[in-house]
Scaffold this motif. Structure first.
Motif, PDB file in Angstrom:
ATOM      1  N   ARG B 373       0.392  -1.338  -0.350  1.00 25.08           N
ATOM      2  CA  ARG B 373      -0.249   0.046   0.125  1.00 25.08           C
ATOM      3  C   ARG B 373       0.685   1.179  -0.142  1.00 25.08           C
ATOM      4  NH1 ARG B 373      -4.579  -0.431   4.365  1.00 25.08           N
ATOM      5  NH2 ARG B 373      -5.305   1.310   2.987  1.00 25.08           N
ATOM      6  N   ASP B 374       1.805   1.594  -0.718  1.00 26.69           N
ATOM      7  CA  ASP B 374       2.913   2.066  -0.252  1.00 26.69           C
ATOM      8  C   ASP B 374       2.836   2.413  -2.495  1.00 26.69           C
ATOM      9  OD1 ASP B 374       5.318   3.976  -1.064  1.00 26.69           O
ATOM     10  OD2 ASP B 374       6.308   2.461   1.140  1.00 26.69           O
ATOM     11  N   PRO B 375       3.000   3.852  -2.878  1.00 28.09           N
ATOM     12  CA  PRO B 375       3.061   4.100  -4.370  1.00 28.09           C
ATOM     13  C   PRO B 375       4.268   3.588  -4.809  1.00 28.09           C
ATOM     14  CG  PRO B 375       2.018   5.841  -3.066  1.00 28.09           C
ATOM     15  CD  PRO B 375       1.957   4.689  -1.959  1.00 28.09           C
ATOM     16  N   GLU B 376       5.075   3.627  -4.204  1.00 25.51           N
ATOM     17  CA  GLU B 376       7.416   3.526  -3.932  1.00 25.51           C
ATOM     18  C   GLU B 376       7.185   2.263  -4.558  1.00 25.51           C
ATOM     19  OE1 GLU B 376      10.021   6.020  -1.760  1.00 25.51           O
ATOM     20  OE2 GLU B 376       8.677   7.759  -1.953  1.00 25.51           O
ATOM     21  N   HIS B 377       6.275   1.493  -3.742  1.00 21.22           N
ATOM     22  CA  HIS B 377       6.678  -0.033  -4.039  1.00 21.22           C
ATOM     23  C   HIS B 377       5.470  -0.326  -4.469  1.00 21.22           C
ATOM     24  CE1 HIS B 377      10.472   1.240  -1.516  1.00 21.22           C
ATOM     25  NE2 HIS B 377       9.788   1.570  -0.763  1.00 21.22           N
ATOM     26  N   PHE B 378       5.057  -1.059  -3.660  1.00 23.22           N
ATOM     27  CA  PHE B 378       3.961  -1.964  -4.134  1.00 23.22           C
ATOM     28  C   PHE B 378       2.338  -1.459  -3.787  1.00 23.22           C
ATOM     29  CE2 PHE B 378       0.528  -5.729  -3.343  1.00 23.22           C
ATOM     30  CZ  PHE B 378       0.238  -5.749  -4.945  1.00 23.22           C
ATOM     31  N   PRO B 379       1.960  -0.984  -4.430  1.00 22.79           N
ATOM     32  CA  PRO B 379       0.325   0.031  -4.280  1.00 22.79           C
ATOM     33  C   PRO B 379      -0.341  -0.956  -3.427  1.00 22.79           C
ATOM     34  CG  PRO B 379       0.562  -0.353  -6.751  1.00 22.79           C
ATOM     35  CD  PRO B 379       1.721  -0.087  -6.140  1.00 22.79           C
ATOM     36  N   GLY B 380      -0.682  -2.336  -3.909  1.00 19.46           N
ATOM     37  CA  GLY B 380      -1.427  -3.072  -3.216  1.00 19.46           C
ATOM     38  C   GLY B 380      -1.834  -3.597  -2.224  1.00 19.46           C
ATOM     39  N   CYS B 381      -2.655  -3.956  -1.995  1.00 18.57           N
ATOM     40  CA  CYS B 381      -2.075  -4.877  -0.282  1.00 18.57           C
ATOM     41  C   CYS B 381      -1.862  -6.232  -0.733  1.00 18.57           C
ATOM     42  CB  CYS B 381      -4.121  -5.300   0.298  1.00 18.57           C
ATOM     43  SG  CYS B 381      -3.702  -5.797   1.446  1.00 18.57           S
ATOM     44  N   SER B 382      -1.066  -6.704   0.318  1.00 19.24           N
ATOM     45  CA  SER B 382      -0.437  -8.011   0.103  1.00 19.24           C
ATOM     46  C   SER B 382      -1.061  -9.377   0.845  1.00 19.24           C
ATOM     47  CB  SER B 382       0.772  -7.868   1.180  1.00 19.24           C
ATOM     48  OG  SER B 382       2.128  -7.163  -0.177  1.00 19.24           O
ATOM     49  N   ARG B 383      -2.408  -8.740   1.327  1.00 21.24           N
ATOM     50  CA  ARG B 383      -2.809  -9.918   1.432  1.00 21.24           C
ATOM     51  C   ARG B 383      -3.086 -10.626   3.434  1.00 21.24           C
ATOM     52  NH1 ARG B 383      -7.468 -10.368  -3.295  1.00 21.24           N
ATOM     53  NH2 ARG B 383      -8.072 -12.121  -1.536  1.00 21.24           N
ATOM     54  N   TYR B 384      -1.730 -11.311   3.024  1.00 20.52           N
ATOM     55  CA  TYR B 384      -1.590 -12.154   4.210  1.00 20.52           C
ATOM     56  C   TYR B 384      -1.478 -11.474   5.263  1.00 20.52           C
ATOM     57  CZ  TYR B 384       3.164 -11.642   4.365  1.00 20.52           C
ATOM     58  OH  TYR B 384       4.813 -11.296   4.384  1.00 20.52           O
ATOM     59  N   CYS B 385      -0.320  -9.785   5.598  1.00 20.63           N
ATOM     60  CA  CYS B 385       0.123  -9.700   6.437  1.00 20.63           C
ATOM     61  C   CYS B 385      -0.520  -9.270   7.821  1.00 20.63           C
ATOM     62  CB  CYS B 385       1.043  -8.632   6.166  1.00 20.63           C
ATOM     63  SG  CYS B 385       1.487  -8.111   4.171  1.00 20.63           S
ATOM     64  N   CYS B 386      -1.948  -8.820   7.295  1.00 20.62           N
ATOM     65  CA  CYS B 386      -2.600  -8.696   8.385  1.00 20.62           C
ATOM     66  C   CYS B 386      -3.070  -9.793   9.402  1.00 20.62           C
ATOM     67  CB  CYS B 386      -4.336  -7.770   8.052  1.00 20.62           C
ATOM     68  SG  CYS B 386      -3.335  -6.176   8.054  1.00 20.62           S
ATOM     69  N   PRO B 387      -3.063 -10.758   9.051  1.00 18.54           N
ATOM     70  CA  PRO B 387      -3.673 -12.285   9.812  1.00 18.54           C
ATOM     71  C   PRO B 387      -2.385 -12.519  10.332  1.00 18.54           C
ATOM     72  CG  PRO B 387      -5.027 -12.521   7.352  1.00 18.54           C
ATOM     73  CD  PRO B 387      -3.937 -11.023   7.536  1.00 18.54           C
TER      74      PRO B 387
END
Lengths: 386, 638
Positions: B373-387
């Protein structure tokens, strides 16, 4: 849609002296396309025209396969004017909705037709540099630029600048004390449309251009492009309302004024010369370019085995015929040019340069056929004494 | 059923053999996940149907005579109120009737329905049509339906022209019905003009190799290889490392959320199934290059096993990399700032006790969205990290540590994750929200001592003392594998750098390259549950290809008229799919030839060809020019 009738074909055949054909076959034996395996037999076409069957001549591909280079006519013992026959049959074909498949998606033809309609504003003269002296409306000498500025924009990856020849011609005229008229309102001469059968648009262009030159008051019209020259000299003649100016190729003009041109010593070069078919066989201008090359210090002309009247066309004259056979002809011709040992291939038609440049892009042949090309006017301009 | 009354079947399998559950019945999920899971379930169901092969059972249909002067029929679809709500269908039918060569025109409430298809067949038969124009919706989704119907009655499917008066008229110009009507008329006029120039085309066929190559031996590769092999397809699984398992293998992962099943147990079970499936596993082996096309790929394997492998389909399961925080949050400076992966490795060694530099931390802070969720690296959500962070926080909390989680938004999408989140809050884990556009600051001298963050609700900075900082790192495209396979297979890569699926809903595991499928995190970040589902889906989709004996070739591709070809090689140079190649037909004369199996019919070569020697079949210059001409003429008389 109007369908061509047999009487119309008969009239065309008659005008081109097709009736005189005695079936010797020299034309087909000579034809550059037939020699490399293309499906074109001028003899068959002439016979078909005499018989007058529409399907045989109008809708068959051979009508548009012809380069109109005129080599066959130059060998014809019966004096059949084959190019004339093709030119008129193509107009009939166009009338019937039969057109050649144009290379480059027909973009060049679209440009010509836009100019014919005349509603598009051209930026035609932005290539003029400050050192070139020209006037835009009236003068004694009109210099006809042709469409080199469009070609350079259209073929940016060919490593050739056909405008160099245009600029060089003006530089030589200036040196001779001539400030030519170079008009922003010049339009395509219509040569390619005419030869592809589109007479209506050709006529629009012819009327505009003739009026433009007439209104300039010019006594002399100087032209570099071999195709424009043929068009002005022959096809525009019926459109003049006053007596036409003297129409000259740039090499003719230079030859006439050779005494007034001073050349400096230059690096020695051996060159070979490609006769454009419009300049050579169509108009008989073989000697002036050779006289110019002769007059240039340190330039030696090494003729190709097939030169002058026997010269082989660049195989792309009217922005049609672009195919495997054309490529074959170009590759053969470039090998021939290289075999003379020349450092440059000199010509006096921008299209020869474009079509040879395209052939040289072959991914397999490279140095076998690569040879630098020059327009004859640039050689002259570079040799002018300071 | 689980506690919420939703079927408990995370990977589609229910507690009864032979009964499968998929889609929202398993738990709330978005359409792409539903589609992937449905495919996965189909793959599982296939296991019970082993040996099933597709056989051609079509009865030969007598082809209708489509020669002669065009006899065009037009069907104008209401699409319920989708089109008819804005456009006047009767007017369009009447308008179409007056167009040249049109012999029949009719309206249809839903052209794609069974009734609509029957009407279509009736129209063709009654008026002896040889061209068909369907003014309806998008050919992307509906052309196959109409083509199939026509094929069944012997009407060449390439004589259909679809005019999209829904997306391009009634939908986008809802507020301007008058102009929309005019546009629809124009589009129909253009469609008729093109239909007049259409030519019948016939599909070609090449034999299909029934074997598959799975690239990558992580959980996705293992699952895909197993699912294909148990169906009897010869499968080769290639892993460049010396062991299988990827992120599931030691020492990467301790427990899987939400059930806290030990990763080793799950992996062992999966490996046992893989072994039983009979898939061939090649370790320490890399794929050097791949040539060919669906049904006939040839992969050059290097490393421990060197061979040329011929397969019909390929599954890309190369996985993803984890983000490397480098200088961020004092990661390279402080020994007690670690990544979530490093913490997991510690937990693999000892899940009761965590030590940093010889001492047991009493408190820990988690920073979420590091590299995501960082426009500089990867703007998307990595989905696995919160859980994952919540799972790790619970484990550390149980060791007695004070835990603070700095988060942007808690996203507990996967089944059971929200329950885990609630549990963590119940255990006293503190959650502090990082404001939009802000970042936490980790400070200390020789080791991290506190994490500082602005709290939007309190309106002031909070400084949380901490003994351990865990950075929950996101996923990144696996390199150099992603670039390598993008280059050699021409599989598209999205803006985020991951392999891009053909279509999120219509083809979530497919790629634009037929016979090449995506499994797992190679396609984008996902957790183990989604990875397994997607891998099964890829296997199911691969088996659709492999179950056939032949591959049919799309006839709407480019073709070289060899007489016109100058052999300049421009087409070979620019084609993304390596379809054209120069062939020496006589000494010194080269012409281009296009491999119809590789050609996508995109038309790039056609438009580049200087001599006009290439024809895009079904999109010929003549057809396109006819449409343009029709656009600029308004005469409708016959």
């Amino acid at each position: 849609m109007k369908t061509t009738s047999t009487p119309e074909i008969a009239e065309i055949a008659d005008k081109a002296r097709a009736w005189a054909c005695y079936d010797c076959g020299k034309c087909t034996a000579t034809c550059p396309i037939a020699r490399v395996g293309g499906a074109l037999s001028p003899r068959r076409q002439v016979l078909a025209a005499n018989l007058g069957h529409r399907e045989d001549i109008i809708t068959n591909n051979a009508l548009f396969a012809c380069l109109t280079c005129g080599l066959c006519s130059s060998r014809c013992p019966a004096g059949v004017v084959y190019c004339e026959l093709v030119l008129n049959l193509r107009q009939l074909a166009f009338h019937d909705g039969v057109e050649p498949e144009c290379p480059h998606g027909g973009a060049l033809q679209s440009m010509m037709r836009m100019m014919a309609k005349g509603k598009t504003k051209q930026d035609r003269l932005s290539w003029l540099t400050k050192d070139l002296k020209v006037q835009h409306k009236k003068g004694d000498v009109f210099y006809w630029t042709g469409c080199t500025m469009y070609y350079d924009a259209f073929f940016p990856d060919f490593n050739i600048t056909t405008l160099d020849a245009t600029r060089a011609a003006i530089r030589v005229l200036n040196r001779l004390g001539v400030t030519p008229v170079v008009s922003p309102d010049e339009r395509c001469c219509g040569h390619d449309l005419l030869w592809n059968g589109d007479r209506a648009n050709f006529e629009l262009l012819a009327r505009h251009n003739v009026k433009l030159v007439e209104s300039s008051g010019a006594k002399t019209l100087v032209i570099s492009c071999a195709e424009c020259l043929r068009t002005w000299n022959i096809d525009y003649q019926p459109f003049f309302e006053t007596s036409p100016p003297k129409i000259m190729h740039i090499t003719e003009f230079m030859q006439e004024n050779l005494d007034n041109l001073k050349f400096k010593a230059n690096k020695e070069h051996t060159v070979t010369y490609q006769d454009p078919c419009r300049l050579g066989r169509h108009l008989g201008i073989f000697d002036p370019p050779r006289a110019i090359l002769e007059a240039l210090p340190d330039i030696t002309l090494a003729e190709m085995p097939r030169s002058g009247k026997n010269s082989i066309c660049c195989a792309g004259g009217t922005w049609s015929n672009c195919d495997r056979y054309a490529k074959h002809i170009q590759v053969d011709r470039l090998r021939e040019a290289k075999s003379t040992g020349a450092e440059f291939l000199v010509t006096s038609c921008p299209k020869c340069q474009i079509h040879f440049a395209c052939a040289m892009k072959d991914p397999n042949l490279h140095e076998e056929i690569e040879i630098p090309m020059r327009d004859i006017a640039t050689l002259v301009a570079d040799a002018l004494a300071d | 059923m689980g506690p919420e009354g939703i079927a408990e079947a995370p990977a589609g399998e229910s507690t009864r053999d032979g009964i499968f559950v998929c889609g929202s019945a398993v738990g709330p999920q978005i359409i792409p996940d539903c589609v992937a899971q449905a495919s996965a379930v189909a793959a599982r169901a296939q296991l019970f149907l082993t040996g099933h092969r597709v056989e051609k059972h079509e009865e030969p249909v007598e082809l209708l005579d489509v020669t002669g002067k065009p006899r065009i029929g037009i069907l104008v679809c209401h699409c319920g109120i989708n089109i008819a709500g804005v456009l006047d269908i009767d007017d369009l039918v009447q308008y179409a009737t007056a167009l040249p060569d049109v012999v029949a025109a009719a309206g249809s409430t839903f052209a794609c329905s069974t009734t609509g298809q029957d009407e279509l067949v009736e129209l063709i038969r009654e008026h002896n049509l040889n061209r068909l124009v369907i003014a309806a919706c998008t050919p992307r989704t509906h052309e196959p339906i109409f083509r199939e119907t026509c094929t069944h009655i012997g009407f060449n499917p390439y004589l259909i022209e679809m005019v999209n008066i829904r997306d391009q008229c009634s939908w986008v110009h809802t507020g301007q019905p008058v102009e929309a009507q005019e546009k629809a008329r124009t589009l129909i006029r253009m469609g008729v003009a093109r239909a007049r120039q259409l030519e019948p085309l016939f599909e070609g066929e090449v034999p299909m190799m029934h074997s598959a190559l799975v690239i990558g031996g992580g959980i996705a590769g293992i699952q895909a290889a197993t699912d294909l092999a148990v169906q009897g397809f010869p499968v080769t699984l290639v892993e460049k490392e010396g062991q299988l398992g990827g992120r599931l293998a030691k020492p990467h992962l301790k427990y899987l959320y939400p059930n806290m099943r030990p990763a080793t147990e799950v992996l062992e079970a999966k490996l046992k199934l893989l072994e039983e499936s009979g898939a061939r596993v090649l370790l320490n082996t890399d794929v050097e290059s791949i040539t060919g096309y669906v049904g006939n790929f040839e992969a050059n394997l290097t490393g421990e096993t060197e061979e040329l492998l011929q397969v019909g389909a390929i599954i890309l399961a190369v996985g993803a990399d984890l983000y490397d925080p480098e200088e961020e949050y004092g990661y390279s400076k402080f020994p007690n700032v670690i990544t979530s992966q490093e913490l997991e490795t510690m937990l693999v060694e000892d899940d009761k006790n965590v030590e940093i530099a010889g001492s047991r931390p009493r408190s820990a802070s988690f920073v979420l969205c590091v590299g995501s969720r960082d426009p500089e690296h990867f703007p998307g959500c990595s989905r696995y990290c919160c859980p994952t962070a919540i799972k790790q926080a619970i484990l550390l909390r149980r060791m007695g540590m004070d835990i603070t989680i700095f988060y942007r938004d808690i996203r507990t999408i996967s089944t059971g994750a929200e329950e885990m989140y609630r549990e963590a809050r119940g255990l006293g884990v503190l959650f502090i929200r990082i404001p939009e556009g802000d970042k936490v600051q980790v400070s200390g001298t020789d080791h991290a001592e506190s994490v500082r963050c602005f709290d939007d609700l309190l309106g002031r900075h909070l400084e949380v003392p901490t003994d351990l900082v865990v950075l929950s790192v996101g996923m990144q495209p696996k390199q150099p594998e992603t670039s390598k396979f993008h280059d050699i297979l021409k599989v598209s890569v999205g803006l985020d750098g991951f392999f891009m699926e053909l279509h999120p809903e219509l083809g979530p595991v497919e790629t634009p390259v037929e016979g090449v499928l995506l499994a797992g995190t190679a396609q984008g970040p996902k957790d183990i549950v989604d990875t397994v589902a997607q891998a099964s889906a890829a296997a199911a989709k691969a088996s659709i290809f492999l179950a056939h004996d032949t591959v049919s070739l799309n006839p709407a591709v480019s073709e070289v008229i060899e007489e016109k070809c100058r052999g300049c090689g421009t087409c070979a140079e620019i084609c993304e799919f390596h379809a054209p190649a120069l062939v020496e037909i006589e000494p010194g004369t080269f012409v281009a030839r296009i491999n119809a199996s590789l050609c996508k019919g995109c038309g790039t070569c056609t438009s580049w060809c200087p001599s006009g020697a290439i024809v895009s079949k079904h999109f010929t210059d003549r057809q396109v020019h006819a449409m343009i001409d029709a656009l600029f003429t308004t005469e409708t008389s016959k």
